[in-house]
Scaffold this active site. Structure first.
Site, mmCIF file in Angstrom:
data_model
loop_
_atom_site.group_PDB
_atom_site.id
_atom_site.type_symbol
_atom_site.label_atom_id
_atom_site.label_comp_id
_atom_site.label_asym_id
_atom_site.label_seq_id
_atom_site.Cartn_x
_atom_site.Cartn_y
_atom_site.Cartn_z
ATOM 1 N N ASN A 63 -9.608 -8.113 3.681
ATOM 2 C CA ASN A 63 -8.623 -7.663 4.380
ATOM 3 C C ASN A 63 -8.595 -8.406 5.890
ATOM 4 O O ASN A 63 -9.255 -9.437 6.128
ATOM 5 C CB ASN A 63 -8.491 -6.132 4.667
ATOM 6 C CG ASN A 63 -7.273 -5.428 4.876
ATOM 7 O OD1 ASN A 63 -6.501 -6.215 5.429
ATOM 8 N ND2 ASN A 63 -6.987 -4.646 4.066
ATOM 9 N N LYS A 76 -10.909 -3.113 -1.976
ATOM 10 C CA LYS A 76 -10.539 -4.105 -1.056
ATOM 11 C C LYS A 76 -11.425 -3.993 0.314
ATOM 12 O O LYS A 76 -10.965 -2.975 0.839
ATOM 13 C CB LYS A 76 -9.104 -4.375 -0.810
ATOM 14 C CG LYS A 76 -8.576 -5.497 -0.036
ATOM 15 C CD LYS A 76 -7.190 -5.408 0.296
ATOM 16 C CE LYS A 76 -6.693 -6.781 1.092
ATOM 17 N NZ LYS A 76 -5.238 -6.945 1.151
ATOM 18 N N CYS A 91 -7.664 -1.243 5.752
ATOM 19 C CA CYS A 91 -6.616 -1.608 6.855
ATOM 20 C C CYS A 91 -7.026 -1.252 8.155
ATOM 21 O O CYS A 91 -7.420 0.020 8.257
ATOM 22 C CB CYS A 91 -5.322 -0.851 6.414
ATOM 23 S SG CYS A 91 -3.757 -1.128 7.770
ATOM 24 N N THR A 134 -0.236 -14.145 3.526
ATOM 25 C CA THR A 134 0.441 -14.723 4.840
ATOM 26 C C THR A 134 1.357 -15.832 4.364
ATOM 27 O O THR A 134 2.683 -16.057 4.698
ATOM 28 C CB THR A 134 -0.336 -15.029 5.847
ATOM 29 O OG1 THR A 134 -1.054 -13.883 6.251
ATOM 30 C CG2 THR A 134 0.645 -15.315 7.108
ATOM 31 N N LEU A 151 1.064 0.137 7.518
ATOM 32 C CA LEU A 151 1.174 0.459 6.247
ATOM 33 C C LEU A 151 2.450 1.554 6.035
ATOM 34 O O LEU A 151 2.652 2.560 5.489
ATOM 35 C CB LEU A 151 0.104 1.372 5.876
ATOM 36 C CG LEU A 151 -1.290 0.309 5.496
ATOM 37 C CD1 LEU A 151 -2.368 1.421 4.947
ATOM 38 C CD2 LEU A 151 -0.961 -0.433 4.371
ATOM 39 N N GLY A 154 0.951 -1.082 -0.082
ATOM 40 C CA GLY A 154 -0.294 -0.123 0.061
ATOM 41 C C GLY A 154 0.763 1.302 0.133
ATOM 42 O O GLY A 154 1.710 1.305 0.698
#
Lengths: 266, 303
Positions: B192, B165, B130, B266, B73, B46
């Site tokens: 997210n 997103k 986020c 991940t 971020l 991002g």
């Protein structure tokens, strides 16, 4: 850096909660520098999910060694692996200790607390290769925290021992021993790895004695390759503090760059 | 020979696997490990307009089958990305998607507008979800109106295709998805991370410097799968499934639930070659199950 999915455990030694593994991994061994680390997969399942970062303790032509202490679930699982088993290893990673030409014929202090000795054996060997005179300071709570004494002796590396309880060597903290030795010696540089509070105290001692130093930091890591920014620590560069990645910009930083936490040693 | 390609309408992918934003750096970090052109594409970390420092450490806490992060971020900002990183990505024959962030609605538009001046970006992913950058884990994707406004603003200044997103930290994710669609988003990606925390019982302190973080990893997969199914049944635009995908089977399940493509997150930390292994596994599965075109799987859930 490479992924070696076939790093075979060829030797394993154990002293209480401390372990020394030799891994057959010629490609990683070839390009390793002291202060760099490996990311090792410790489980085939989701638990624990992440790899574990482990300092390079030594290397030969074909092998790399890791020296670690059980600190949680991941290192516990790793400690249970047996010779002959295959590990999935990424390495060598990170930015290691600076080996300078000016170190030639100079005394260099290498200070390690407990499992913090891990990268210092490799470092001392490489220092000798550039004709420097490394002295390892090896501190522990008791003599049981100093399993590598014999190995250092056999390698002919000058070593000073300290234990908090006085069961071996200098009675007291390794930082006190370093201070005491600094009254008689004038090393050109100091390297250290160990508990944060120990390194913080060493940093103060180095500043007082005008001794340049580098420390290896230990943090939790997500990926080890600079992708997640999970290991970031505050580091001072050119007068400004930024969060830098321990895995990529470190794990070794110069003493004056590190912003220490509040923990006290002892 | 299995056809792994995917047509999102606004973007063709070699295969359905994208590396997820925040888990793949700026792409360059993975170049030593494998040929990035084997990916369907990747979503770079991002970007705000200016460089950003992120949250205080510790930023990671491992939980059973999961990982909580509170990175916040941290990043180099859009200018440094376009000048220093993008030239190294432009020639890659794979989809480059840039994840766009903003403190407020105008900053999203500013970043999108700036990125639009450069060649080599295939689409934008709007990061309104986020949980680590606003107090209490709040984000625009928790409000359909804020989602609609932000999407609309970005669409007004940018001609690049937009994927929005979404956050799972909502009561009804379909209403947010509809808002993004109505605002002009060409696709939806979800989910997210889940707002979460971890505590060190010995010290009674939070394990994360930011107290709260976002949970990812296999632990969240079943909830993410449910949300992808709900959204895919609600909107007409393509859906990109995200949430704990670690294996080819995980990815295929998201497609059956309605995802046209997937993002792997991940898993990239655990294995830098995770995306590659998943792509190979999907191909093998399709061959074994005599699927000629992988896109046939999308929305093929049998009820």
């Amino acid at each position: 850096m490479i992924i070696d999915r076939q790093a075979r455990i060829v030797d394993k030694k154990n002293w209480g909660s401390y372990f020394l593994f030799s891994l057959e991994s010629p490609e990683i061994a070839r390009s390793s520098q002291p202060g760099q680390f490996l990311m090792i997969k410790v489980s085939e399942t989701d638990s624990p999910l992440l790899r574990r970062p482990l300092s390079l303790h030594n290397r030969t032509n074909q092998e790399v060694e890791i020296f670690f202490q059980i600190a949680g679930k991941g290192t516990k699982l790793l400690s249970e692996k047996r010779p002959g088993e295959i590990l999935d290893v990424i390495g060598p990673l990170g930015h290691g200790f600076s080996l300078k030409k000016e170190f030639k014929e100079k005394e260099i202090f290498c200070v390690g607390g407990g499992r913090g000795l891990a990268p210092l054996f490799f470092l001392a060997k490489e220092l000798r290769a550039v004709e420097a005179r490394p002295i390892i300071f090896y501190g522990g709570k008791t003599s049981a925290d100093l399993p590598l004494r014999q190995r250092l002796e056999e390698a002919g590396i000058e070593t000073r021992i300290s234990t908090d309880d006085g069961s071996a060597g200098f009675p007291g903290m390794v930082t006190e021993l370093v201070e005491k030795e600094l009254q008689q010696r004038a090393p050109a540089f100091l390297f250290a790895c160990g508990p944060e509070a120990m390194m913080k105290r060493l940093s103060e001692i180095c500043q007082k004695n005008n001794l340049p130093a580098e420390f290896s930091l230990e943090t939790i890591m997500g990926c080890g390759i600079g992708a997640c920014w999970g290991c970031a620590q505050p580091i001072k560069k050119n007068g400004a503090i930024h969060y830098l990645k321990v895995c990529q910009d470190g794990p070794v930083f110069s003493a004056q760059e590190i912003i220490w936490g509040e923990k006290k040693y002892g | 020979m299995v056809d792994l390609s995917i047509d999102l309408g606004f973007l063709k992918l070699k295969n359905p696997v994208l590396a997820a934003s925040g888990t793949f750096g700026y792409g360059l970090e993975f170049k030593p490990f494998f040929n990035l052109e084997l990916l369907g594409g990747f979503v770079v970390k991002g970007l705000y307009f200016n460089p950003r420092e992120g949250n205080p450490p510790p930023r990671l806490a491992e939980t059973p089958s999961g990982l909580i992060n509170s990175i916040g971020l941290q990043g180099i900002g859009v200018k440094a990305f376009c000048e220093e990183v993008l030239p190294q990505l432009q020639d890659l024959d794979t989809a480059i998607i840039v994840n766009v962030c903003g403190e407020e609605e105008d900053e999203y538009a500013l970043v999108a507008d700036y990125l639009g001046r450069f060649e080599g970006i295939d689409a934008l992913e709007l990061n309104i979800s986020c949980p680590n950058v606003r107090e209490g884990g709040r984000c625009p994707a928790q409000d359909p109106e804020a989602t609609y406004r932000t999407v609309k603003k970005v669409k007004q200044v940018s001609s690049l295709p937009l994927i929005t997103k979404l956050s799972p930290n909502v009561t009804d994710i379909t209403s947010v998805a509809v808002a993004a669609e109505e605002g002009g988003s060409q696709a939806i990606s979800l989910v997210n991370t889940f707002l979460a925390m971890a505590i060190d019982l010995k010290t009674r302190k939070p394990k994360l410097g930011n107290i709260l973080g976002g949970l990812s990893g296999p632990a969240i997969k079943p909830i993410a799968l449910r949300m992808v199914w709900q959204v895919a049944n609600t909107v007409k635009i393509p859906v990109v499934g995200i949430g704990g995908i670690f294996t080819a089977e995980d990815a295929l399940e998201f497609m059956v639930a309605g995802a046209a493509a997937v993002e792997v997150g991940t898993a990239n930390f655990v294995d830098p070659e995770a995306c590659l292994k998943i792509i190979q596994g999907m191909k093998k599965w399709a061959e074994e199950n005599r699927i000629l075109k992988i896109s046939e799987l999308t929305g093929s859930l049998q009820i």
